[in-house]
Design a protein around this motif. Sequence first.
Motif, short mmCIF file in Angstrom:
data_model
loop_
_atom_site.label_atom_id
_atom_site.label_comp_id
_atom_site.label_asym_id
_atom_site.label_seq_id
_atom_site.Cartn_x
_atom_site.Cartn_y
_atom_site.Cartn_z
N SER A 1 23.60 -2.35 0.79
CA SER A 1 24.96 -3.14 1.07
C SER A 1 26.10 -2.17 0.64
N ARG B 1 34.14 -8.86 3.90
CA ARG B 1 32.91 -9.52 3.18
C ARG B 1 33.19 -10.89 2.59
N THR C 1 27.45 -5.69 -2.61
CA THR C 1 27.28 -7.36 -2.53
C THR C 1 26.11 -7.18 -3.81
N THR C 2 25.85 -8.42 -4.30
CA THR C 2 24.97 -8.50 -5.13
C THR C 2 23.96 -9.66 -4.85
N ASN D 1 25.05 -13.06 -5.97
CA ASN D 1 25.58 -13.48 -4.72
C ASN D 1 27.08 -13.35 -4.49
N GLU D 2 27.55 -12.30 -4.95
CA GLU D 2 28.97 -12.06 -4.66
C GLU D 2 29.28 -10.72 -4.00
N VAL D 3 30.32 -10.52 -3.76
CA VAL D 3 30.97 -9.17 -3.15
C VAL D 3 32.00 -8.59 -4.30
N GLU E 1 32.18 -16.10 2.84
CA GLU E 1 31.74 -17.21 2.05
C GLU E 1 31.96 -18.63 2.59
N TYR F 1 33.29 -16.29 -4.68
CA TYR F 1 32.34 -15.24 -4.72
C TYR F 1 32.57 -13.94 -4.68
N TYR F 2 33.45 -13.34 -5.60
CA TYR F 2 33.74 -11.83 -5.58
C TYR F 2 34.02 -11.53 -7.07
#
Length: 88
Positions: free
Chosen positions: A55, A72, A44-45, A29-31, A76, A17-18
Amino acid sequence: MTLEEAKKIIDKENYKYYNLFEDRPLKENEVGICKNDNGWKVFTTDERASIVTNSVVEFNNESDALDRFMKRVATEKILYNDNDEDNK
């Protein structure tokens, strides 16, 4: 931290999740980390793949930005229970 160090950790830990320097469109929902005219930005999203305004943290050097980004991203494993055997 260097970009190469960050990539090695991401590969080793199998993070999912990046978004590393906006190498593709943002997902939910990612960084993310990106470079702009003012320096580096870590964010972040949300569930709609929009950057969460509160964020965003800006840095004037890549090393500090990558440190924050990786901290961050590492969350996860907690948030998505990637260490839980039931999810494998």
